[in-house]
Design a protein around this motif. Structure first.
Motif, PDB file in Angstrom:
ATOM      1  N   GLU A 271      -2.847   8.442  10.880  1.00  0.00           N
ATOM      2  CA  GLU A 271      -2.376   7.611   9.779  1.00  0.00           C
ATOM      3  C   GLU A 271      -2.543   8.357   8.458  1.00  0.00           C
ATOM      4  O   GLU A 271      -2.885   9.538   8.426  1.00  0.00           O
ATOM      5  CB  GLU A 271      -3.046   6.248   9.757  1.00  0.00           C
TER       6      GLU A 271
ATOM      7  N   ASP B 143       0.754   2.824   7.574  1.00  0.00           N
ATOM      8  CA  ASP B 143       0.717   3.856   6.525  1.00  0.00           C
ATOM      9  C   ASP B 143       2.042   4.628   6.482  1.00  0.00           C
ATOM     10  O   ASP B 143       2.639   4.902   7.533  1.00  0.00           O
ATOM     11  CB  ASP B 143      -0.446   4.814   6.781  1.00  0.00           C
TER      12      ASP B 143
ATOM     13  N   GLN C 210      -9.797  10.144   2.353  1.00  0.00           N
ATOM     14  CA  GLN C 210      -8.652   9.961   3.253  1.00  0.00           C
ATOM     15  C   GLN C 210      -7.395  10.468   2.551  1.00  0.00           C
ATOM     16  O   GLN C 210      -7.118  10.095   1.405  1.00  0.00           O
ATOM     17  CB  GLN C 210      -8.481   8.475   3.604  1.00  0.00           C
TER      18      GLN C 210
ATOM     19  N   GLU D 267       0.814  -1.214   0.000  1.00  0.00           N
ATOM     20  CA  GLU D 267       0.000   0.000   0.000  1.00  0.00           C
ATOM     21  C   GLU D 267       0.851   1.269   0.000  1.00  0.00           C
ATOM     22  O   GLU D 267       1.975   1.287   0.475  1.00  0.00           O
ATOM     23  CB  GLU D 267      -0.915   0.012   1.225  1.00  0.00           C
ATOM     24  N   ARG D 268       0.227   2.342  -0.499  1.00  0.00           N
ATOM     25  CA  ARG D 268       0.745   3.703  -0.428  1.00  0.00           C
ATOM     26  C   ARG D 268       2.182   3.845  -0.970  1.00  0.00           C
ATOM     27  O   ARG D 268       3.033   4.443  -0.311  1.00  0.00           O
ATOM     28  CB  ARG D 268       0.666   4.212   1.028  1.00  0.00           C
TER      29      ARG D 268
END
Ligand code: GAL
Length: 326
Positions: A208, A162, A263, A106-107
């Motif tokens: 986060e 995150d 988000q 992720e990210r």
């Protein structure tokens, strides 16, 4: 009459050349790439190379809450921030290991190291139950080339969920790793090759989806509360130093709007001939169909040391001037 005509001709002659047309941003609806396919760059980030913006993120095609497994990290390019060309999947699923089946990446965020001439990607590495909680690193000599996966680790032994990367004006780079309630939002300085952790710089409250930008000598950090795919009222803090002095966290979007139902994932400075627009980038996650989650991009207003954001069904950015308008 003749004089007027002459004036008109002269005006045309001396008028400045037309600048690039405004690009229209429509937050909260599905966007397609220049080939007509839905853009898959969730939890994304950007890097500018020359006058081109490159957007990286998570390919969430066909995934949903509970099976949001890693597929690809795609790279898209654009010069106006509206028209995005799919360039390549720069990291793809492997037979086993961190990038294997039923794993979570992720990210992904990419920065460029001028001394090693490498593009460096950091990403959250996990499984469905958050039992891995590591950060992974990959490098490539070209921005949308195939990234070589170097492996994963826990920063100084701390769990890391995150993430975010940031390069300061002096070329030193920093990494945010969210370590949950026990560890907070940890900011580390990277080694000069950007491949490892050098030292812990600051521990912020446990927000986060961190994003960071610098304006007039002050660092601004945006982040969300921890509600999984459900959106919440994201907050920001600021300081003149990365190593401390963080102000109390405040709202930057209207209370109850849940950050206009998104988000935070990144703040892009759009710098042009007339200034800089700091553009908020967020995800409006659709847990039952993550691949159709719309992107929410909006201009941030920085006034004094306050950050705020308004909703626009559509707004316009000019990457040549760095200016936006409604
Ligand atoms: C959020 C996080 C997302 C994703 C999601 C899964 O808190 O910011 O990137 O991990 O949880 O529930």
């Amino acid at each position: 009459m003749r004089l007027l005509a002459l004036l008109a001709v002269l005006l045309c002659f001396f008028a400045p050349p037309a600048l690039a047309a405004d690009a229209m941003i429509t937050p909260g609806v599905q966007w397609k790439d220049t080939s007509g396919n839905p853009i898959q760059a969730h939890g994304g980030g950007m890097i500018k190379v020359g006058s081109t913006y490159y957007w990286f993120g998570e390919d969430k095609t066909g995934t949903s809450q509970g099976n949001a497994w890693f597929r690809n990290v795609p790279c898209y390019s654009s010069s106006d921030l509206q028209h995005w060309k799919f360039e390549a999947n720069v990291l793809t699923r492997q037979a086993s290991g961190d990038l294997g089946p039923k794993r979570v990446i992720e990210r992904p965020k990419v920065i460029y190291n001028a001394s090693t001439k490498q593009y460096v990607m950091w990403m959250h590495v996990d499984d469905g139950g958050h039992t891995i909680t590591k950060v992974g690193v990959a490098t490539s000599s070209s921005v949308c080339g195939q990234y070589k996966y170097l492996g994963s680790f826990k920063p100084q032994g701390n769990i890391s969920l995150d993430i975010q990367l940031f390069v300061d004006d002096d070329g030193s780079a920093y990494f945010f790793g969210e370590a949950r309630a026990a560890g907070g939002l940890r900011l580390y300085k990277l080694t000069s090759d950007y491949l490892k952790i050098d030292k812990l710089v600051s521990v912020l409250e446990d927000y986060e989806s961190p994003a960071i930008f610098k304006h007039d000598g002050r660092y601004y950090v945006l982040g969300s509360h921890r509600t999984g795919w459900r959106t919440n009222d994201n907050m920001y803090t600021s300081s003149t130093s990365l190593s401390g002095g963080w102000a109390p966290w405040k709202l930057f979007a209207p209370k109850g709007s849940k950050t206009y139902n998104s988000q935070t994932t990144f703040v892009l400075p759009v710098t042009g001939t007339a200034g800089t627009t700091f553009m908020f980038m967020g995800d409006r996650w659709q847990p039952s169909s993550l691949g159709t989650s719309p992107y929410v991009w909006l201009p941030l207003t920085v006034s004094g040391t306050s950050v705020s954001m308004k909703w626009y069904d559509r707004w316009y950015i000019d990457t040549v001037t760095g200016k936006w308008h409604a």
